[in-house]
Design an enzyme around this catalytic site. Sequence first.
Site, PDB file in Angstrom:
ATOM      1  N   ARG A 105       0.872  -1.140  -0.133  1.00 62.02           N
ATOM      2  CA  ARG A 105      -0.026   0.128   0.023  1.00 62.02           C
ATOM      3  C   ARG A 105       0.919   1.219  -0.137  1.00 62.02           C
ATOM      4  O   ARG A 105       1.770   1.459   0.952  1.00 62.02           O
ATOM      5  CB  ARG A 105      -1.067  -0.005   1.204  1.00 62.02           C
ATOM      6  CG  ARG A 105      -1.499   1.253   1.412  1.00 62.02           C
ATOM      7  CD  ARG A 105      -2.837   1.269   2.365  1.00 62.02           C
ATOM      8  NE  ARG A 105      -3.989   0.458   1.997  1.00 62.02           N
ATOM      9  CZ  ARG A 105      -5.275   0.551   2.430  1.00 62.02           C
ATOM     10  NH1 ARG A 105      -5.543   1.324   3.413  1.00 62.02           N
ATOM     11  NH2 ARG A 105      -6.287  -0.347   1.942  1.00 62.02           N
ATOM     12  N   HIS A 131      -7.408   0.981  -6.460  1.00 60.18           N
ATOM     13  CA  HIS A 131      -7.396   0.103  -5.366  1.00 60.18           C
ATOM     14  C   HIS A 131      -8.045  -1.357  -5.993  1.00 60.18           C
ATOM     15  O   HIS A 131      -9.139  -1.629  -5.512  1.00 60.18           O
ATOM     16  CB  HIS A 131      -8.406   0.448  -4.309  1.00 60.18           C
ATOM     17  CG  HIS A 131      -8.274  -0.151  -2.902  1.00 60.18           C
ATOM     18  ND1 HIS A 131      -7.479  -1.070  -2.463  1.00 60.18           N
ATOM     19  CD2 HIS A 131      -8.937   0.192  -1.752  1.00 60.18           C
ATOM     20  CE1 HIS A 131      -7.624  -1.481  -1.418  1.00 60.18           C
ATOM     21  NE2 HIS A 131      -8.816  -0.582  -0.963  1.00 60.18           N
ATOM     22  N   GLN A 134      -9.545  -4.339  -3.755  1.00 56.53           N
ATOM     23  CA  GLN A 134     -10.947  -3.860  -3.268  1.00 56.53           C
ATOM     24  C   GLN A 134     -11.942  -4.312  -4.397  1.00 56.53           C
ATOM     25  O   GLN A 134     -12.790  -4.697  -4.176  1.00 56.53           O
ATOM     26  CB  GLN A 134     -10.947  -2.473  -2.581  1.00 56.53           C
ATOM     27  CG  GLN A 134     -12.320  -1.894  -2.268  1.00 56.53           C
ATOM     28  CD  GLN A 134     -12.753  -2.614  -0.903  1.00 56.53           C
ATOM     29  OE1 GLN A 134     -11.912  -2.423   0.015  1.00 56.53           O
ATOM     30  NE2 GLN A 134     -13.869  -2.998  -0.832  1.00 56.53           N
ATOM     31  N   ASP A 226     -17.565   6.522  -1.978  1.00 54.38           N
ATOM     32  CA  ASP A 226     -16.530   6.360  -1.094  1.00 54.38           C
ATOM     33  C   ASP A 226     -16.159   7.579  -0.599  1.00 54.38           C
ATOM     34  O   ASP A 226     -16.657   8.554  -1.155  1.00 54.38           O
ATOM     35  CB  ASP A 226     -15.283   5.860  -2.073  1.00 54.38           C
ATOM     36  CG  ASP A 226     -13.756   5.848  -1.333  1.00 54.38           C
ATOM     37  OD1 ASP A 226     -14.003   5.479   0.117  1.00 54.38           O
ATOM     38  OD2 ASP A 226     -12.652   5.562  -1.728  1.00 54.38           O
ATOM     39  N   CYS A 266     -16.364   0.954   0.252  1.00 54.79           N
ATOM     40  CA  CYS A 266     -15.264   0.128   0.681  1.00 54.79           C
ATOM     41  C   CYS A 266     -14.828   0.310   2.419  1.00 54.79           C
ATOM     42  O   CYS A 266     -14.169  -0.608   2.637  1.00 54.79           O
ATOM     43  CB  CYS A 266     -13.993   0.452  -0.196  1.00 54.79           C
ATOM     44  SG  CYS A 266     -13.375   2.191  -0.052  1.00 54.79           S
ATOM     45  N   ARG A 294     -13.169  -9.255   1.318  1.00 57.41           N
ATOM     46  CA  ARG A 294     -11.867  -8.977   0.936  1.00 57.41           C
ATOM     47  C   ARG A 294     -10.998 -10.105   1.347  1.00 57.41           C
ATOM     48  O   ARG A 294      -9.796 -10.572   0.763  1.00 57.41           O
ATOM     49  CB  ARG A 294     -11.510  -7.691   1.827  1.00 57.41           C
ATOM     50  CG  ARG A 294     -12.116  -6.340   1.369  1.00 57.41           C
ATOM     51  CD  ARG A 294     -11.474  -5.913   0.098  1.00 57.41           C
ATOM     52  NE  ARG A 294     -10.171  -5.717   0.143  1.00 57.41           N
ATOM     53  CZ  ARG A 294      -9.369  -4.684   0.832  1.00 57.41           C
ATOM     54  NH1 ARG A 294      -9.931  -3.673   1.595  1.00 57.41           N
ATOM     55  NH2 ARG A 294      -8.373  -4.583   0.903  1.00 57.41           N
TER      56      ARG A 294
HETATM   57  N1  NVA Z   1     -10.334   6.319  -1.466  1.00 63.28           N
HETATM   58  C1  NVA Z   1      -9.901   5.952  -0.111  1.00 63.28           C
HETATM   59  C2  NVA Z   1      -9.901   4.483  -0.020  1.00 63.28           C
HETATM   60  C3  NVA Z   1      -9.726   3.910   1.459  1.00 63.28           C
HETATM   61  C4  NVA Z   1      -9.704   2.472   1.453  1.00 63.28           C
HETATM   62  C5  NVA Z   1      -8.552   6.422   0.353  1.00 63.28           C
HETATM   63  O1  NVA Z   1      -7.465   6.363  -0.623  1.00 63.28           O
HETATM   64  O2  NVA Z   1      -8.191   6.867   1.345  1.00 63.28           O
HETATM   65  N1   CP Z   2     -11.221  -0.452   2.244  1.00 58.88           N
HETATM   66  C1   CP Z   2     -10.061  -0.605   2.659  1.00 58.88           C
HETATM   67  O1   CP Z   2      -9.000  -0.794   1.981  1.00 58.88           O
HETATM   68  O2   CP Z   2      -9.885  -0.414   4.133  1.00 58.88           O
HETATM   69  P1   CP Z   2      -8.595  -0.047   4.964  1.00 58.88           P
HETATM   70  O3   CP Z   2      -8.081   1.247   4.498  1.00 58.88           O
HETATM   71  O4   CP Z   2      -9.254  -0.127   6.461  1.00 58.88           O
HETATM   72  O5   CP Z   2      -7.503  -1.217   4.513  1.00 58.88           O
END
Ligand code: NVA
Ligand code: CP
Length: 314
Positions: A105, A131, A134, A226, A266, A294
Amino acid sequence: MSQINRDFLSLNDINRDEARHILEVSRFLKTGPRDTQHSLLRGRSVAIVLEKPSTRTRVSFELGITQLGAYPVVLLSEGSQLGRGEPIRDTARVLARYCDAIVFRTTTTARLNEMAGCGVPVLNALSDDGHPVQVLSDVFTIEEAFAESGKNGAIEGRTIAFVGDGSSNMARSWVRAAKLFGFRLRIGAPEGYTPPADEVAASGGLVTVYNDPVRAVEGAEVVNTDVWTSMGQEVETGLRLSAFDGWTVNEALMAKAAPGAIVLHCLPAHRGEEIDAATLEGPRSRVWVQAENRLHVQKGLLCWCLGVAHNVRG
Ligand code: NVA
Ligand code: CP
Protein backbone atom coordinates in the site's frame (compact mmCIF):
# COMPACT_ATOMS: atom_id res chain seq x y z
CA MET A 1 3.60 -26.71 -9.29
CA SER A 2 3.10 -24.12 -12.05
CA GLN A 3 5.00 -20.89 -11.44
CA ILE A 4 2.63 -18.09 -12.40
CA ASN A 5 4.49 -15.54 -10.29
CA ARG A 6 2.41 -12.60 -11.49
CA ASP A 7 2.20 -9.06 -10.17
CA PHE A 8 -1.23 -7.60 -9.53
CA LEU A 9 -0.69 -3.85 -9.69
CA SER A 10 -3.87 -2.90 -11.55
CA LEU A 11 -7.02 -4.52 -12.92
CA ASN A 12 -5.38 -4.01 -16.32
CA ASP A 13 -2.86 -6.71 -15.33
CA ILE A 14 -5.37 -9.56 -15.72
CA ASN A 15 -7.75 -10.60 -18.48
CA ARG A 16 -11.36 -11.66 -18.04
CA ASP A 17 -10.63 -15.39 -17.97
CA GLU A 18 -7.99 -14.85 -15.28
CA ALA A 19 -10.35 -12.64 -13.26
CA ARG A 20 -13.09 -15.27 -13.54
CA HIS A 21 -10.68 -17.97 -12.39
CA ILE A 22 -9.60 -15.90 -9.37
CA LEU A 23 -13.23 -15.25 -8.39
CA GLU A 24 -14.13 -18.92 -8.76
CA VAL A 25 -11.19 -19.93 -6.56
CA SER A 26 -12.25 -17.26 -4.05
CA ARG A 27 -15.77 -18.72 -3.96
CA PHE A 28 -14.37 -22.19 -3.24
CA LEU A 29 -12.21 -20.73 -0.47
CA LYS A 30 -15.19 -18.90 1.03
CA THR A 31 -17.65 -21.77 0.90
CA GLY A 32 -15.42 -24.83 1.14
CA PRO A 33 -13.79 -26.47 4.16
CA ARG A 34 -11.18 -24.32 5.94
CA ASP A 35 -9.16 -27.17 7.43
CA THR A 36 -7.40 -28.11 4.18
CA GLN A 37 -6.59 -24.55 3.11
CA HIS A 38 -3.47 -24.25 5.21
CA SER A 39 -1.65 -26.62 2.88
CA LEU A 40 -2.02 -24.28 -0.12
CA LEU A 41 0.82 -21.90 0.82
CA ARG A 42 2.42 -23.92 3.60
CA GLY A 43 5.94 -22.81 4.41
CA ARG A 44 5.78 -19.57 2.43
CA SER A 45 5.97 -16.00 3.70
CA VAL A 46 4.33 -12.80 2.47
CA ALA A 47 5.37 -9.24 3.35
CA ILE A 48 2.63 -6.65 3.85
CA VAL A 49 4.19 -3.21 3.45
CA LEU A 50 1.95 -0.29 4.42
CA GLU A 51 2.89 3.31 3.75
CA LYS A 52 -0.65 4.50 4.58
CA PRO A 53 -3.06 3.56 7.38
CA SER A 54 -5.21 0.43 7.03
CA THR A 55 -7.65 -1.67 9.02
CA ARG A 56 -9.40 -4.03 6.56
CA THR A 57 -6.53 -4.54 4.14
CA ARG A 58 -4.03 -5.29 6.85
CA VAL A 59 -6.23 -7.65 8.84
CA SER A 60 -7.72 -9.47 5.85
CA PHE A 61 -4.35 -10.04 4.21
CA GLU A 62 -2.62 -10.97 7.47
CA LEU A 63 -5.28 -13.50 8.45
CA GLY A 64 -5.83 -14.75 4.90
CA ILE A 65 -2.13 -15.47 4.49
CA THR A 66 -2.16 -17.33 7.81
CA GLN A 67 -5.24 -19.36 6.82
CA LEU A 68 -3.38 -20.47 3.66
CA GLY A 69 -0.53 -21.75 5.80
CA ALA A 70 1.93 -18.95 5.00
CA TYR A 71 3.57 -16.50 7.38
CA PRO A 72 2.68 -12.79 7.10
CA VAL A 73 5.22 -10.09 8.01
CA VAL A 74 3.83 -6.57 8.40
CA LEU A 75 6.14 -3.63 7.75
CA LEU A 76 4.91 -0.09 8.42
CA SER A 77 6.65 3.12 7.32
CA GLU A 78 7.00 4.14 10.92
CA GLY A 79 9.65 2.05 12.58
CA SER A 80 11.17 0.76 9.34
CA GLN A 81 13.92 2.17 7.15
CA LEU A 82 11.30 3.00 4.51
CA GLY A 83 10.13 5.79 6.79
CA ARG A 84 13.68 7.14 6.87
CA GLY A 85 13.94 7.23 3.08
CA GLU A 86 15.52 3.91 2.14
CA PRO A 87 14.78 3.47 -1.59
CA ILE A 88 11.84 1.21 -2.41
CA ARG A 89 14.05 -0.63 -4.92
CA ASP A 90 16.48 -1.64 -2.17
CA THR A 91 13.66 -2.67 0.15
CA ALA A 92 12.09 -4.71 -2.67
CA ARG A 93 15.30 -6.59 -3.46
CA VAL A 94 15.81 -7.53 0.17
CA LEU A 95 12.18 -8.52 0.82
CA ALA A 96 12.21 -10.68 -2.32
CA ARG A 97 15.03 -12.71 -0.74
CA TYR A 98 12.97 -13.36 2.40
CA CYS A 99 9.41 -13.56 1.09
CA ASP A 100 7.37 -15.24 -1.66
CA ALA A 101 5.15 -12.21 -2.35
CA ILE A 102 4.80 -8.55 -1.33
CA VAL A 103 1.50 -6.79 -0.61
CA PHE A 104 2.12 -3.05 -0.94
CA ARG A 105 0.00 0.00 0.00
CA THR A 106 1.62 3.21 -1.15
CA THR A 107 1.09 6.64 -2.66
CA THR A 108 2.26 6.83 -6.24
CA THR A 109 2.35 4.46 -9.21
CA ALA A 110 6.08 5.22 -9.41
CA ARG A 111 6.61 3.73 -5.95
CA LEU A 112 4.44 0.74 -6.80
CA ASN A 113 6.38 0.09 -10.00
CA GLU A 114 9.64 0.42 -8.11
CA MET A 115 8.55 -2.38 -5.77
CA ALA A 116 7.40 -4.54 -8.69
CA GLY A 117 9.72 -6.62 -10.81
CA CYS A 118 11.77 -7.63 -7.77
CA GLY A 119 11.41 -11.37 -8.51
CA VAL A 120 8.32 -12.13 -6.40
CA PRO A 121 4.71 -11.11 -7.08
CA VAL A 122 3.73 -7.64 -5.87
CA LEU A 123 0.05 -6.97 -5.11
CA ASN A 124 -1.27 -3.40 -5.03
CA ALA A 125 -3.11 -2.94 -1.73
CA LEU A 126 -4.09 0.68 -2.67
CA SER A 127 -2.20 3.43 -4.40
CA ASP A 128 -3.25 6.93 -5.42
CA ASP A 129 -4.62 5.74 -8.76
CA GLY A 130 -6.24 2.45 -7.87
CA HIS A 131 -7.51 0.00 -5.28
CA PRO A 132 -7.70 -3.15 -7.42
CA VAL A 133 -7.92 -5.75 -4.63
CA GLN A 134 -10.94 -3.88 -3.26
CA VAL A 135 -12.77 -3.60 -6.58
CA LEU A 136 -12.05 -7.20 -7.60
CA SER A 137 -13.54 -8.23 -4.27
CA ASP A 138 -16.49 -5.85 -4.79
CA VAL A 139 -17.33 -7.56 -8.09
CA PHE A 140 -17.44 -10.84 -6.11
CA THR A 141 -19.80 -9.21 -3.57
CA ILE A 142 -22.06 -7.86 -6.32
CA GLU A 143 -22.32 -11.22 -8.06
CA GLU A 144 -23.06 -12.89 -4.72
CA ALA A 145 -25.87 -10.36 -4.12
CA PHE A 146 -27.29 -10.85 -7.63
CA ALA A 147 -27.27 -14.62 -7.17
CA GLU A 148 -28.96 -14.35 -3.75
CA SER A 149 -31.74 -12.21 -5.20
CA GLY A 150 -32.45 -14.93 -7.73
CA LYS A 151 -30.99 -13.02 -10.68
CA ASN A 152 -28.35 -14.38 -13.02
CA GLY A 153 -25.21 -13.69 -10.98
CA ALA A 154 -22.88 -12.36 -13.66
CA ILE A 155 -21.98 -8.66 -13.67
CA GLU A 156 -21.43 -8.68 -17.45
CA GLY A 157 -23.85 -6.35 -19.22
CA ARG A 158 -25.28 -4.92 -15.97
CA THR A 159 -25.39 -1.24 -14.94
CA ILE A 160 -23.29 -0.15 -11.99
CA ALA A 161 -22.93 3.41 -10.61
CA PHE A 162 -20.19 5.15 -8.68
CA VAL A 163 -21.18 8.44 -7.01
CA GLY A 164 -18.58 10.73 -5.43
CA ASP A 165 -14.95 11.47 -6.22
CA GLY A 166 -14.60 10.16 -9.76
CA SER A 167 -10.89 10.97 -9.74
CA SER A 168 -10.25 8.75 -6.70
CA ASN A 169 -8.39 5.46 -6.62
CA MET A 170 -11.68 3.59 -6.13
CA ALA A 171 -13.46 5.23 -9.07
CA ARG A 172 -10.47 4.66 -11.32
CA SER A 173 -10.36 0.97 -10.46
CA TRP A 174 -14.09 0.79 -11.21
CA VAL A 175 -13.40 2.27 -14.65
CA ARG A 176 -10.85 -0.50 -15.32
CA ALA A 177 -13.26 -3.12 -13.93
CA ALA A 178 -15.97 -2.07 -16.42
CA LYS A 179 -13.71 -2.99 -19.32
CA LEU A 180 -12.34 -6.11 -17.63
CA PHE A 181 -15.77 -7.60 -16.89
CA GLY A 182 -17.87 -5.89 -19.58
CA PHE A 183 -20.46 -3.93 -17.60
CA ARG A 184 -21.82 -0.38 -17.98
CA LEU A 185 -20.45 2.06 -15.42
CA ARG A 186 -22.15 5.38 -14.71
CA ILE A 187 -19.89 7.73 -12.76
CA GLY A 188 -21.52 10.67 -11.00
CA ALA A 189 -18.98 13.29 -9.94
CA PRO A 190 -18.80 17.07 -9.70
CA GLU A 191 -16.79 18.92 -12.33
CA GLY A 192 -13.11 18.83 -11.46
CA TYR A 193 -13.49 15.40 -9.80
CA THR A 194 -14.04 13.20 -12.86
CA PRO A 195 -11.79 10.28 -13.87
CA PRO A 196 -8.99 10.93 -16.38
CA ALA A 197 -10.48 11.17 -19.89
CA ASP A 198 -7.99 8.70 -21.37
CA GLU A 199 -8.96 6.06 -18.79
CA VAL A 200 -12.66 6.57 -19.55
CA ALA A 201 -11.95 6.35 -23.30
CA ALA A 202 -10.00 3.10 -22.76
CA SER A 203 -13.23 1.47 -21.53
CA GLY A 204 -14.49 1.47 -25.12
CA GLY A 205 -17.73 3.30 -24.34
CA LEU A 206 -18.70 1.29 -21.26
CA VAL A 207 -18.14 4.25 -18.89
CA THR A 208 -20.26 7.41 -18.91
CA VAL A 209 -19.57 10.39 -16.65
CA TYR A 210 -22.38 12.60 -15.32
CA ASN A 211 -22.09 15.81 -13.31
CA ASP A 212 -25.43 14.94 -11.69
CA PRO A 213 -25.90 12.21 -9.05
CA VAL A 214 -29.50 11.45 -10.05
CA ARG A 215 -28.62 10.86 -13.71
CA ALA A 216 -25.68 8.71 -12.61
CA VAL A 217 -27.79 6.24 -10.63
CA GLU A 218 -30.63 5.90 -13.17
CA GLY A 219 -31.04 2.20 -13.99
CA ALA A 220 -28.12 1.18 -11.76
CA GLU A 221 -28.45 -2.09 -9.83
CA VAL A 222 -25.50 -1.17 -7.60
CA VAL A 223 -24.49 2.25 -6.24
CA ASN A 224 -20.92 2.55 -5.00
CA THR A 225 -19.49 5.44 -3.10
CA ASP A 226 -16.31 6.30 -1.21
CA VAL A 227 -14.91 9.11 0.89
CA TRP A 228 -14.73 12.59 -0.62
CA THR A 229 -11.24 13.14 0.85
CA SER A 230 -8.86 10.22 0.37
CA MET A 231 -5.79 9.53 2.50
CA GLY A 232 -3.14 12.15 1.76
CA GLN A 233 -5.69 14.79 0.61
CA GLU A 234 -6.60 16.02 4.10
CA VAL A 235 -5.42 19.58 3.34
CA GLU A 236 -8.26 19.79 0.75
CA THR A 237 -11.00 18.69 3.16
CA GLY A 238 -12.79 22.05 3.34
CA LEU A 239 -12.67 22.56 -0.40
CA ARG A 240 -13.97 19.06 -1.03
CA LEU A 241 -16.81 19.38 1.48
CA SER A 242 -18.04 22.36 -0.57
CA ALA A 243 -17.46 20.72 -3.95
CA PHE A 244 -19.40 17.59 -2.95
CA ASP A 245 -22.25 19.38 -1.18
CA GLY A 246 -25.45 17.68 -2.47
CA TRP A 247 -23.65 14.49 -3.52
CA THR A 248 -24.52 12.34 -0.48
CA VAL A 249 -25.79 8.84 -1.25
CA ASN A 250 -29.05 8.70 0.70
CA GLU A 251 -32.42 7.03 0.48
CA ALA A 252 -33.80 9.75 -1.83
CA LEU A 253 -30.98 9.15 -4.30
CA MET A 254 -31.30 5.35 -4.00
CA ALA A 255 -35.00 5.69 -4.89
CA LYS A 256 -33.85 6.88 -8.34
CA ALA A 257 -31.73 3.73 -8.91
CA ALA A 258 -33.11 0.42 -10.22
CA PRO A 259 -35.66 -1.29 -7.93
CA GLY A 260 -33.81 -3.40 -5.33
CA ALA A 261 -30.49 -1.65 -5.99
CA ILE A 262 -27.79 -2.30 -3.41
CA VAL A 263 -25.21 0.08 -1.91
CA LEU A 264 -21.49 -0.58 -1.50
CA HIS A 265 -18.81 1.43 0.31
CA CYS A 266 -15.26 0.15 0.71
CA LEU A 267 -15.02 1.77 4.19
CA PRO A 268 -14.01 3.67 6.25
CA ALA A 269 -17.22 5.72 5.82
CA HIS A 270 -17.98 9.28 6.87
CA ARG A 271 -21.66 9.22 7.80
CA GLY A 272 -23.41 12.40 6.72
CA GLU A 273 -20.84 13.12 4.00
CA GLU A 274 -20.62 10.67 1.09
CA ILE A 275 -23.35 8.42 2.58
CA ASP A 276 -25.96 8.93 5.25
CA ALA A 277 -26.27 6.65 8.26
CA ALA A 278 -29.72 5.32 7.28
CA THR A 279 -28.43 4.11 3.91
CA LEU A 280 -25.20 2.67 5.28
CA GLU A 281 -27.10 0.73 7.95
CA GLY A 282 -30.23 0.06 5.87
CA PRO A 283 -31.46 -3.00 3.96
CA ARG A 284 -29.82 -1.99 0.68
CA SER A 285 -26.36 -1.90 2.25
CA ARG A 286 -24.00 -4.82 1.59
CA VAL A 287 -20.98 -3.09 3.12
CA TRP A 288 -20.30 -5.57 5.93
CA VAL A 289 -20.22 -8.65 3.71
CA GLN A 290 -18.28 -6.47 1.26
CA ALA A 291 -15.61 -6.02 3.93
CA GLU A 292 -15.66 -9.75 4.75
CA ASN A 293 -15.18 -10.73 1.12
CA ARG A 294 -11.83 -8.94 1.03
CA LEU A 295 -10.51 -11.92 3.01
CA HIS A 296 -11.78 -14.55 0.59
CA VAL A 297 -10.91 -12.79 -2.66
CA GLN A 298 -7.41 -11.81 -1.56
CA LYS A 299 -6.80 -15.44 -0.63
CA GLY A 300 -7.91 -16.45 -4.12
CA LEU A 301 -5.72 -13.77 -5.65
CA LEU A 302 -2.66 -14.82 -3.63
CA CYS A 303 -3.16 -18.46 -4.68
CA TRP A 304 -3.37 -17.33 -8.30
CA CYS A 305 -0.34 -15.00 -8.15
CA LEU A 306 1.70 -17.78 -6.52
CA GLY A 307 0.62 -20.47 -8.98
CA VAL A 308 -1.41 -22.74 -6.69
CA ALA A 309 -4.93 -21.71 -7.69
CA HIS A 310 -5.36 -24.97 -9.65
CA ASN A 311 -5.07 -26.84 -6.32
CA VAL A 312 -8.22 -25.18 -4.96
CA ARG A 313 -11.37 -27.24 -5.54
CA GLY A 314 -14.95 -26.68 -4.50
N1 NVA B 1 -10.28 6.39 -1.45
C1 NVA B 1 -9.91 5.98 -0.11
C2 NVA B 1 -10.00 4.50 0.00
C3 NVA B 1 -9.67 3.97 1.36
C4 NVA B 1 -9.77 2.47 1.44
C5 NVA B 1 -8.52 6.45 0.23
O1 NVA B 1 -7.63 6.35 -0.61
O2 NVA B 1 -8.32 6.95 1.34
N1 CP C 1 -11.27 -0.52 2.28
C1 CP C 1 -10.01 -0.55 2.75
O1 CP C 1 -9.02 -0.78 2.00
O2 CP C 1 -9.93 -0.34 4.08
P1 CP C 1 -8.60 -0.08 4.92
O3 CP C 1 -8.08 1.29 4.52
O4 CP C 1 -9.06 -0.12 6.35
O5 CP C 1 -7.60 -1.14 4.61
